[in-house]
Design a protein around this motif. Structure first.
Motif, PDB file in Angstrom:
ATOM      1  N   LEU A 219      16.410  18.709 -34.757  1.00 43.91           N
ATOM      2  CA  LEU A 219      15.655  17.870 -35.703  1.00 43.91           C
ATOM      3  C   LEU A 219      16.402  17.823 -37.034  1.00 43.91           C
ATOM      4  CD1 LEU A 219      12.127  19.151 -34.679  1.00 43.91           C
ATOM      5  CD2 LEU A 219      12.967  16.810 -34.368  1.00 43.91           C
ATOM      6  N   SER A 220      17.620  17.299 -36.963  1.00 43.84           N
ATOM      7  CA  SER A 220      18.529  17.338 -38.110  1.00 43.84           C
ATOM      8  C   SER A 220      18.028  16.519 -39.287  1.00 43.84           C
ATOM      9  CB  SER A 220      19.914  16.843 -37.690  1.00 43.84           C
ATOM     10  OG  SER A 220      19.822  15.560 -37.094  1.00 43.84           O
ATOM     11  N   TYR A 221      17.350  15.402 -39.014  1.00 45.74           N
ATOM     12  CA  TYR A 221      16.908  14.552 -40.122  1.00 45.74           C
ATOM     13  C   TYR A 221      15.780  15.209 -40.906  1.00 45.74           C
ATOM     14  CZ  TYR A 221      17.743  10.017 -42.256  1.00 45.74           C
ATOM     15  OH  TYR A 221      18.166   9.022 -43.108  1.00 45.74           O
ATOM     16  N   ALA A 222      14.970  16.023 -40.228  1.00 42.45           N
ATOM     17  CA  ALA A 222      13.893  16.728 -40.933  1.00 42.45           C
ATOM     18  C   ALA A 222      14.467  17.670 -41.978  1.00 42.45           C
ATOM     19  CB  ALA A 222      13.036  17.505 -39.932  1.00 42.45           C
ATOM     20  N   LEU A 223      15.501  18.427 -41.583  1.00 47.29           N
ATOM     21  CA  LEU A 223      16.129  19.334 -42.547  1.00 47.29           C
ATOM     22  C   LEU A 223      16.842  18.546 -43.640  1.00 47.29           C
ATOM     23  CD1 LEU A 223      16.583  22.307 -43.196  1.00 47.29           C
ATOM     24  CD2 LEU A 223      18.676  22.233 -41.813  1.00 47.29           C
ATOM     25  N   ALA A 224      17.391  17.376 -43.283  1.00 44.74           N
ATOM     26  CA  ALA A 224      18.045  16.527 -44.287  1.00 44.74           C
ATOM     27  C   ALA A 224      17.028  16.002 -45.295  1.00 44.74           C
ATOM     28  CB  ALA A 224      18.770  15.372 -43.608  1.00 44.74           C
ATOM     29  N   VAL A 225      15.852  15.594 -44.814  1.00 42.60           N
ATOM     30  CA  VAL A 225      14.774  15.137 -45.712  1.00 42.60           C
ATOM     31  C   VAL A 225      14.360  16.279 -46.631  1.00 42.60           C
ATOM     32  CG1 VAL A 225      12.341  14.441 -45.795  1.00 42.60           C
ATOM     33  CG2 VAL A 225      13.914  13.292 -44.220  1.00 42.60           C
ATOM     34  N   LEU A 226      14.212  17.483 -46.066  1.00 37.47           N
ATOM     35  CA  LEU A 226      13.836  18.637 -46.884  1.00 37.47           C
ATOM     36  C   LEU A 226      14.886  18.908 -47.955  1.00 37.47           C
ATOM     37  CD1 LEU A 226      12.077  21.167 -47.439  1.00 37.47           C
ATOM     38  CD2 LEU A 226      13.499  22.371 -45.762  1.00 37.47           C
ATOM     39  N   ASN A 227      16.157  18.922 -47.570  1.00 35.30           N
ATOM     40  CA  ASN A 227      17.218  19.218 -48.543  1.00 35.30           C
ATOM     41  C   ASN A 227      17.315  18.150 -49.628  1.00 35.30           C
ATOM     42  OD1 ASN A 227      18.037  21.663 -47.470  1.00 35.30           O
ATOM     43  ND2 ASN A 227      19.572  20.751 -46.120  1.00 35.30           N
ATOM     44  N   GLU A 228      17.165  16.883 -49.254  1.00 41.43           N
ATOM     45  CA  GLU A 228      17.224  15.825 -50.269  1.00 41.43           C
ATOM     46  C   GLU A 228      16.025  15.918 -51.214  1.00 41.43           C
ATOM     47  OE1 GLU A 228      18.968  12.056 -51.827  1.00 41.43           O
ATOM     48  OE2 GLU A 228      19.445  14.149 -51.393  1.00 41.43           O
TER      49      GLU A 228
ATOM     50  N   VAL B 128       6.340  21.142 -39.930  1.00 43.54           N
ATOM     51  CA  VAL B 128       5.245  20.318 -40.478  1.00 43.54           C
ATOM     52  C   VAL B 128       5.672  18.860 -40.592  1.00 43.54           C
ATOM     53  CG1 VAL B 128       3.844  19.897 -42.540  1.00 43.54           C
ATOM     54  CG2 VAL B 128       4.136  22.230 -41.688  1.00 43.54           C
ATOM     55  N   LEU B 129       6.823  18.605 -41.185  1.00 41.43           N
ATOM     56  CA  LEU B 129       7.283  17.221 -41.360  1.00 41.43           C
ATOM     57  C   LEU B 129       7.480  16.527 -40.011  1.00 41.43           C
ATOM     58  CD1 LEU B 129       9.902  17.754 -44.213  1.00 41.43           C
ATOM     59  CD2 LEU B 129       7.786  16.452 -44.411  1.00 41.43           C
ATOM     60  N   SER B 130       8.118  17.207 -39.069  1.00 41.25           N
ATOM     61  CA  SER B 130       8.423  16.583 -37.779  1.00 41.25           C
ATOM     62  C   SER B 130       7.155  16.259 -37.006  1.00 41.25           C
ATOM     63  CB  SER B 130       9.316  17.507 -36.943  1.00 41.25           C
ATOM     64  OG  SER B 130      10.542  17.727 -37.578  1.00 41.25           O
ATOM     65  N   LEU B 131       6.201  17.175 -36.976  1.00 39.06           N
ATOM     66  CA  LEU B 131       4.984  16.946 -36.188  1.00 39.06           C
ATOM     67  C   LEU B 131       4.137  15.836 -36.792  1.00 39.06           C
ATOM     68  CD1 LEU B 131       3.262  17.625 -33.814  1.00 39.06           C
ATOM     69  CD2 LEU B 131       2.306  19.567 -35.063  1.00 39.06           C
ATOM     70  N   ILE B 132       3.975  15.832 -38.109  1.00 36.47           N
ATOM     71  CA  ILE B 132       3.130  14.804 -38.736  1.00 36.47           C
ATOM     72  C   ILE B 132       3.788  13.429 -38.634  1.00 36.47           C
ATOM     73  CG2 ILE B 132       2.186  13.987 -40.938  1.00 36.47           C
ATOM     74  CD1 ILE B 132       1.477  16.838 -41.624  1.00 36.47           C
ATOM     75  N   ILE B 133       5.065  13.315 -38.949  1.00 36.39           N
ATOM     76  CA  ILE B 133       5.732  12.006 -38.907  1.00 36.39           C
ATOM     77  C   ILE B 133       5.869  11.503 -37.464  1.00 36.39           C
ATOM     78  CG2 ILE B 133       7.873  10.766 -39.450  1.00 36.39           C
ATOM     79  CD1 ILE B 133       6.066  11.368 -41.863  1.00 36.39           C
TER      80      ILE B 133
END
Length: 485
Positions: free
Chosen positions: A327-336, A434-439
Motif C-alpha cells: 500500500l505504497s500510496y497510503a504511506l506516500a499520502v501520510l509522508n506528504e 486507517v487511510l487505506s480501509l476508509i478510502i
C-alpha cells in the motif's frame, strides 16, 4: 548575520505572538514556511533577543547542518527546559539526556516491536469496521462536522488496545467507569490540549480559578488516577498472559532488567506511559485529520490512492498487515501530509561548545557562521520541508514524490539520529491501515455549506487548513462528507 532582532525570543511563553522587533512568535516558521530564509538568502538565520537574558538563536533549514545536528547528541543536546511541559507526570525518554536517557530508552524502545505493529494494524481495522457497521451503518453519505470528531476517537481507541490493552467499542466510551467522574478519553483530550496551564499557573489557581481551569485540574487528577490504576492492575494481575501492547511490553522489560539501578521507577514508568499516550494518539489523530482534508481538496490524488488500494485489494477484502508494504500510496499520502504539517514545528538544541556552521546559498556562495557555546539552535521543520532547493514545487500536494527518491535529510517529521521517534513504526502502521480501509470504502469530499459557496479553491484550502496549536498543530474546523463507493 541576517535574522531577527527582538525584545523576546520565541521561547518566551508570555508573548506567544509574532510582532516585529518584539518576538518572532513560538510557531513562526509554521506560518512563514521558507519565506524568511528566502528573504535572507541563506538557510540559516540568527536571532538575537535581549530579555529576560541576551541570547543568540540559530534557525536552520539546511539539511546538511540538520543531519549533523541530530547525529551529534553530545555536542548539541536538548535544552531540557523546553520540554518541561511533558514532565508533569514524570520523567520520560523525551525529556532526558545523557545516562538517564540511555537507561530509559533501553527499556522503553523495545516496547515498539514487530508484534506490537501487527497488533496496531489489526486493532485499527477492527475499530474502523466497528464504525462502518455500528455507527455509519447503511448510510450512503455520512457528514462529519469536524474531521477530528472522527480521527481523535479512532486513535484513542487504537492506543487504548495497542498501547494499554484496553479494548473499548465506539459507543462504550461515553460513560465514566466506577470511581471516575469522566471517561479516559475526556481526561486525556483535555490534559493534552491544555497542558500548558500546568506549567504557567500554580495548582491552587487551577483548582480555584475560572471554570476552564477547574475542568483542566479535574481532568489532570482523573488521568493521573487512570495511569496509576493501569500500573497497579498490570503488576498485581494473578495471570501474566502474553500481550503485545506497549504498556505490557514496557512493564515486562522493566521486570526483566536484572540491574536494579537500571530499572525505571514508578514515576518514570508513568512518565513514559503518559508520553506514549500523548504521542500515540494526538499526533496521529491530527495528522490523519490533515490527510483526509488534503484528499478531499485534491480529488485527483485521492483517485490515485484509491487505484493503488484496488490494485492490492481487487477482491474488496480488508487490508491485512502483510499488505502494508504494497500500500505504497497510503504511506506516500501520510509522508506528504507530514511534510505539509509536521507534528513538531521546531526541534530545539543547544550548542555545548564553540563551533561553526558551514552553509551554501542558492547562488553557490559559501559562508562559515560562528556558533558560540550556549547558543540555542532550532531546526525549523516547516522551512526544511518547504526548501525549494530540495523539494520540487513544495507548495503543491504531491504524494507521488515519496514513491521516488526524495531528499531524506530534508524530511524530519519524526526528528532523526539517536533521538529519532521510537514510535514511528506505530504511527505509520496505524495511519496506513486507517487511510487505506476508509478510502477503499468511501470517497471523502468537502461538505458543501451555503455560506461558503462561491469561494475560490485557495480560499477553501485556507479555511479548511486553518490551524491551532496545543502540544502539536491541528485543524481548527474541517467539515467533510464520506460517500460510499
Amino acid at each position: 548575520w541576517p535574522g531577527f532582532r527582538t525584545l523576546f525570543s520565541d521561547r518566551f511563553l508570555f508573548f506567544p505572538f509574532r510582532a516585529r522587533g518584539i518576538s518572532p512568535g513560538p510557531q513562526w516558521s509554521f506560518y512563514s514556511k521558507y519565506r524568511d530564509f528566502a528573504e535572507a538568502g541563506w538557510d540559516v538565520l540568527c536571532a538575537v533577543n535581549t530579555f529576560p537574558r541576551a541570547y543568540a538563536t540559530f534557525y536552520v533549514a539546511d539539511p546538511v547542518i540538520t543531519k549533523a545536528l541530530v547525529g551529534a547528541r553530545a555536542r548539541f543536546p536538548k535544552p531540557l527546559e523546553a520540554y518541561e511541559i511533558l514532565t508533569t507526570f514524570g520523567s520520560n525518554i523525551l525529556v532526558t539526556e545523557g545516562d538517564i536517557w540511555k537507561r530509559q530508552r533501553k527499556i522503553a524502545a523495545p516496547a515498539f516491536s514487530e508484534k506490537n505493529n501487527r497488533l496496531v494494524w489489526d486493532e485499527a481495522v477492527h475499530i474502523i469496521e466497528d464504525v462502518f457497521q455500528n455507527v455509519w451503518g447503511d448510510k450512503g453519505e455520512i457528514e462529519v462536522s469536524h474531521i477530528m470528531d472522527l480521527t481523535v476517537p479512532i486513535t484513542l481507541l487504537v492506543i487504548g488496545v495497542a498501547g494499554f490493552g484496553r479494548r473499548i467499542s465506539w459507543n462504550e466510551d461515553a460513560i465514566a467507569p466506577p470511581g471516575h467522574s469522566m471517561t479516559f478519553k475526556e481526561a486525556l483530550q483535555e490534559v493534552s490540549h491544555r497542558l500548558f496551564l500546568k506549567v504557567i499557573f500554580p495548582s491552587w489557581m487551577l483548582r480555584w480559578g475560572p471554570s476552564k481551569f477547574r475542568y483542566f485540574a479535574r481532568s489532570y487528577v482523573e488521568l493521573e488516577k487512570y495511569l496509576a490504576e493501569m500500573v497497579h492492575a498490570r503488576r498485581t494481575a494473578e495471570v501474566k498472559e502474553e500481550r503485545n501492547d506497549l504498556f505490557s511490553n514496557l512493564l515486562d522489560a522493566n521486570e526483566l532488567e536484572h540491574d536494579s539501578a537500571a530499572k525505571l521507577s514508578d514515576e518514570e514508568l508513568i512518565g513514559n506511559v503518559f508520553l506514549f499516550l500523548v504521542a500515540g494518539y494526538e499526533t496521529t489523530a491530527h495528522t490523519l485529520a490533515y490527510a483526509f482534508i488534503l484528499l478531499a481538496l485534491y480529488p485527483e490524488e485521492q483517485e490515485a490512492f484509491y487505484r493503488n488500494i484496488k490494485s492490492v485489494l481487487p477482491s474488496d477484502r480488508n487490508p491485512t498487515y502483510e499488505d502494508f508494504g504494497s500500500l505504497s500510496y497510503a504511506l506516500a499520502v501520510l509522508n506528504e501530509t507530514l511534510r505539509w504539517f509536521p507534528p513538531v514545528v521546531h526541534i530545539p538544541k543547544k550548542s555545548a561548545e564553540d563551533t561553526t556552521f558551514s552553509t551554501t546559498n542558492a547562488t553557490g556562495e559559501k559562508a562559515t557562521i560562528p556558533v558560540p557555546r550556549g547558543s540555542f539552535v532550532t531546526l525549523c521543520v516547516p522551512a526544511l520541508h518547504n526548501n525549494p532547493r530540495y523539494w520540487d514545487e513544495p507548495e503543491s500536494f504531491k504524494p507521488a514524490r515519496f514513491l521516488e527518491n526524495y531528499p531524506r535529510d530534508a524530511f524530519l517529521p519524526f526528528s532523526g539520529g539517536p533521538r529519532g521517534c521510537v514510535g514511528r513504526g506505530f504511527a505509520e502502521t496505524e495511519s496506513v491501515a486507517v487511510l487505506s480501509l476508509i478510502i477503499s470504502k468511501y470517497k471523502v469530499e468537502v461538505k458543501d455549506e451555503p455560506q461558503f459557496r462561491g469561494e475560490t479553491f485557495e480560499q477553501r484550502k485556507a479555511r479548511l487548513l486553518k490551524s491551532q496549536h496545543s502540544l502539536t498543530i491541528y485543524p481548527e474546523r474541517a467539515p467533510l462528507v464520506f460517500k460510499r463507493r
